[in-house]
Design a protein around this motif. Structure first.
Motif, PDB file in Angstrom:
ATOM      1  N   SER A   8      20.905 -31.209  -4.876  1.00 22.82           N
ATOM      2  CA  SER A   8      20.802 -31.202  -6.338  1.00 22.82           C
ATOM      3  C   SER A   8      20.077 -29.966  -6.857  1.00 22.82           C
ATOM      4  O   SER A   8      19.097 -29.517  -6.275  1.00 22.82           O
ATOM      5  CB  SER A   8      20.049 -32.452  -6.818  1.00 22.82           C
ATOM      6  N   ASP A  37      33.764 -32.292  -6.730  1.00 16.19           N
ATOM      7  CA  ASP A  37      32.832 -31.647  -5.796  1.00 16.19           C
ATOM      8  C   ASP A  37      31.359 -31.777  -6.202  1.00 16.19           C
ATOM      9  O   ASP A  37      30.480 -31.602  -5.374  1.00 16.19           O
ATOM     10  CB  ASP A  37      33.166 -30.156  -5.661  1.00 16.19           C
ATOM     11  N   PHE A  38      31.112 -32.029  -7.487  1.00 21.98           N
ATOM     12  CA  PHE A  38      29.736 -32.202  -7.953  1.00 21.98           C
ATOM     13  C   PHE A  38      29.715 -32.988  -9.259  1.00 21.98           C
ATOM     14  O   PHE A  38      30.724 -33.104  -9.935  1.00 21.98           O
ATOM     15  CB  PHE A  38      29.019 -30.850  -8.116  1.00 21.98           C
ATOM     16  N   THR A  39      28.550 -33.544  -9.550  1.00 23.42           N
ATOM     17  CA  THR A  39      28.356 -34.269 -10.809  1.00 23.42           C
ATOM     18  C   THR A  39      27.266 -33.564 -11.603  1.00 23.42           C
ATOM     19  O   THR A  39      26.422 -32.871 -11.022  1.00 23.42           O
ATOM     20  CB  THR A  39      27.931 -35.727 -10.569  1.00 23.42           C
ATOM     21  N   THR A  52      24.522 -32.352  -8.933  1.00 26.38           N
ATOM     22  CA  THR A  52      24.419 -32.851  -7.563  1.00 26.38           C
ATOM     23  C   THR A  52      25.747 -32.620  -6.864  1.00 26.38           C
ATOM     24  O   THR A  52      26.791 -33.075  -7.338  1.00 26.38           O
ATOM     25  CB  THR A  52      24.046 -34.348  -7.547  1.00 26.38           C
ATOM     26  N   THR A  54      28.459 -33.132  -4.133  1.00 31.46           N
ATOM     27  CA  THR A  54      28.957 -34.093  -3.153  1.00 31.46           C
ATOM     28  C   THR A  54      29.626 -33.325  -2.015  1.00 31.46           C
ATOM     29  O   THR A  54      29.664 -33.788  -0.892  1.00 31.46           O
ATOM     30  CB  THR A  54      29.952 -35.081  -3.808  1.00 31.46           C
ATOM     31  N   LYS A  55      30.126 -32.131  -2.323  1.00 30.93           N
ATOM     32  CA  LYS A  55      30.685 -31.252  -1.301  1.00 30.93           C
ATOM     33  C   LYS A  55      29.523 -30.425  -0.738  1.00 30.93           C
ATOM     34  O   LYS A  55      28.674 -29.961  -1.491  1.00 30.93           O
ATOM     35  CB  LYS A  55      31.725 -30.333  -1.950  1.00 30.93           C
TER      36      LYS A  55
END
Length: 139
Positions: A8, A37-39, A52, A54-55
Motif C-alpha cells: 500500500s 491490479d490495485f484499489t 493497495t 493486488t498485483k
C-alpha cells in the motif's frame, strides 16, 4: 529483497486532485489497471488516499516514480509507503461478539487472517483492536 515491503502507498495532500483523476494518474504512472491490479481508498476528511496493489509490484520504485511525476508535483501531492502494522481496528461489531469469536475469525486463513496474539474489545464503541503475531495477517 528479504524485507517485505508494504503493498500500500499513501498519497497525501490530494485535495486538488479528484478521486477519478487520481485513479487515472496512478494507472498512468504504474501502467496497471485500477480494480484489476490495485484499489484506491480515498479518505477525504484528511485529504489522503491509499492505493493497495493486488498485483505484486515494487512499491518502493512506484513511490519514487510518483515523487518524480510532473502531475503529482503540480498537485503538490506526496507519496510514501504505508508502514506494515501488526494491529488493526475492527469497527461496527455486534454488541454480543466475544473476544474468542473475533480471535477465531481473524485467524481464519480464508478471511486473510493469521495467528492472533491479542484482542482488545471495546463494547461501548462496538470495536476491537486485533494484534497479530506477525504483520502478514492483516492483508
Amino acid at each position: 529483497k528479504s524485507v517485505e515491503t508494504s503493498p500500500s502507498v499513501v498519497f497525501e495532500n490530494i485535495e486538488q486532485c479528484s478521486p477519478k483523476c487520481l485513479r487515472m494518474l496512478l494507472e498512468n504512472i504504474s501502467g496497471l489497471t485500477v480494480d484489476d491490479d490495485f484499489t484506491v481508498e480515498v479518505i477525504p476528511e484528511i485529504d489522503v488516499a491509499v492505493a493497495t496493489f493486488t498485483k505484486r509490484i515494487d512499491t518502493e520504485e512506484f513511490v519514487r516514480k510518483c515523487s518524480e511525476n510532473k502531475r503529482v508535483k503540480e498537485f503538490k501531492m506526496t507519496a510514501r509507503l504505508l508502514e506494515l502494522t501488526q494491529s488493526i481496528k475492527a469497527e461496527n461489531l455486534p454488541s454480543s461478539v466475544s473476544t474468542d469469536y473475533i480471535t477465531v475469525y481473524f485467524e481464519s486463513v480464508r478471511n486473510g487472517g493469521g495467528p492472533v496474539s491479542d484482542v482488545q474489545l471495546f463494547p461501548e464503541e462496538h470495536s476491537a483492536i486485533i494484534t497479530f503475531c506477525d504483520h502478514k495477517g492483516n492483508a
